[in-house]
Design a protein around this motif. Structure first.
Motif, PDB file in Angstrom:
ATOM      1  N   GLN A 143       0.802  -1.219   0.000  1.00 30.43           N
ATOM      2  CA  GLN A 143       0.000   0.000   0.000  1.00 30.43           C
ATOM      3  C   GLN A 143       0.840   1.277   0.000  1.00 30.43           C
ATOM      4  N   SER A 168     -11.523   9.021  -8.263  1.00 30.01           N
ATOM      5  CA  SER A 168     -11.916   8.123  -7.171  1.00 30.01           C
ATOM      6  C   SER A 168     -12.345   6.763  -7.726  1.00 30.01           C
ATOM      7  N   GLN A 172     -10.325   3.364  -6.461  1.00 33.59           N
ATOM      8  CA  GLN A 172     -10.937   2.324  -5.645  1.00 33.59           C
ATOM      9  C   GLN A 172     -11.376   1.098  -6.429  1.00 33.59           C
ATOM     10  N   GLU A 177      -7.356  -1.676  -2.435  1.00 33.84           N
ATOM     11  CA  GLU A 177      -6.475  -1.932  -1.283  1.00 33.84           C
ATOM     12  C   GLU A 177      -5.044  -1.444  -1.506  1.00 33.84           C
ATOM     13  N   LEU A 179      -4.469   2.011  -1.436  1.00 38.29           N
ATOM     14  CA  LEU A 179      -4.390   3.193  -0.582  1.00 38.29           C
ATOM     15  C   LEU A 179      -4.564   2.762   0.871  1.00 38.29           C
ATOM     16  N   LEU A 202     -17.162   7.796  -3.067  1.00 43.58           N
ATOM     17  CA  LEU A 202     -16.265   6.860  -2.395  1.00 43.58           C
ATOM     18  C   LEU A 202     -17.033   5.705  -1.772  1.00 43.58           C
ATOM     19  N   LYS A 205     -15.071   1.674   2.428  1.00 46.91           N
ATOM     20  CA  LYS A 205     -13.677   1.402   2.810  1.00 46.91           C
ATOM     21  C   LYS A 205     -12.773   2.586   2.482  1.00 46.91           C
ATOM     22  N   THR A 206     -12.917   3.141   1.283  1.00 47.51           N
ATOM     23  CA  THR A 206     -12.083   4.272   0.880  1.00 47.51           C
ATOM     24  C   THR A 206     -12.397   5.498   1.734  1.00 47.51           C
ATOM     25  N   LYS A 209     -10.600   5.716   4.921  1.00 43.16           N
ATOM     26  CA  LYS A 209      -9.149   5.901   4.822  1.00 43.16           C
ATOM     27  C   LYS A 209      -8.771   7.381   4.708  1.00 43.16           C
TER      28      LYS A 209
END
Length: 293
Positions: A143, A168, A172, A177, A179, A202, A205-206, A209
């Motif tokens: 990552q 975006s 994503q 996975e 980022l 987004l 999950k994103t 983050k």
């Protein structure tokens, strides 16, 4: 009785064994690979797609196949620095010369330094640097981290909503996975209106983050320091280091990395024969299906 026994044997599997089985299932479901796909679709790659879709093989397969089609047409591994260098003249996006505490590659983004108007070229430039960040990951690290500096940002230098949505989507859906965290450092109040729109692009999950950091907020600064050594972190992000972007020096680094990338993808051997190896279906001459993100 048989069902109880079977279910108990599934329960006996460790989480790692279950994940290994899912990786094998996904690999079997996408069928034989060759060319760049074979090189790209490592177990680590399949694991990322499975993690992004909560280990649902069918959803992961759909996501992976969409990426293969995207990479087949966009060809991110073929972009070279000289094609996007004009986008980098102000240092609006570049790979930092330090890693975070976990050894992740760091991309620094400074949207206030936007210097061009072509959204397509801006996205190609960002994709090039995402690929470059991946190329420079240390062994065992998957990552990257993003540091976003809002100095000089205004609505006039603002990224159009379409560009934010496309970016975006690529990040994503085609780099799942990849980022680990994105720190938005001291965004101006006016950014909040822009963020209210962007956050809907987004996935959950994103979204989680993305961290907002404010210099006067002790907790957010502590979070920042838990990820970065303060001596490496530029003053623009609350650290002690001097941030200097030298376009000529950075261009030399990228040109050297282009040689590394060509070797990684086999271009140094294969480019002369015209076989790109990124087709969606196997080509009778090149025998090279699509590539995954």
């Amino acid at each position: 009785m048989f069902r109880r026994k079977n279910s108990s044997s599934n329960n006996d599997e460790s989480v790692e064994q279950q994940h290994e089985r899912k990786i094998n299932e996904l690999r079997a479901s996408i069928g034989p690979l060759s060319g760049r796909n074979l090189h790209y679709c490592t177990d680590a790659c399949l694991r990322r797609y499975l993690e992004a879709r909560n280990w649902n093989v069918e959803k992961s397969k759909k996501m992976l196949e969409e990426t293969l089609r995207w990479r087949s047409s966009f060809k991110p591994e073929e972009i070279r620095w000289n094609e996007v260098a004009v986008e980098g003249e102000t240092g609006k996006v570049f790979r930092a010369n330090f890693h975070d505490r976990h050894g992740r590659t760091v991309l620094i983004l400074r949207p206030g330094l936007q210097n061009t108007t072509s959204i397509d070229n801006q996205i190609r430039h960002l994709v090039y640097l995402i690929e470059n960040a991946i190329l420079n990951l240390p062994e065992g690290q998957e990552q990257m981290a993003w540091l976003i500096d809002f100095s000089g940002w205004s609505l006039s230098t603002n990224v159009p909503i379409k560009s934010a949505r496309d970016t975006s989507h690529i990040l994503q859906n085609h780099y799942p996975e990849r980022l680990a965290v994105a720190f938005l450092y001291s965004p101006p109040r006016i950014f909040e209106a822009f963020w209210k729109v962007v956050k809907y692009f987004l996935d959950t999950k994103t979204f989680h983050k993305v961290k907002f950091v404010y210099p006067k907020n002790k907790d957010s600064m502590e979070l920042m320091r838990s990820y970065f050594d303060i001596d490496n972190l530029p003053t623009e992000f609350g650290g002690k280091a001097t941030l200097q972007y030298d376009h000529e020096e950075f261009s030399m680094r990228m040109t050297q990395d282009d040689v590394k990338a060509a070797k990684l993808w086999g271009f140094d051997k294969n480019q002369s024969n015209g076989c790109s190896g990124a087709e969606v279906a196997p080509d009778p001459e090149c025998l090279a299906p699509p590539v995954s993100g």
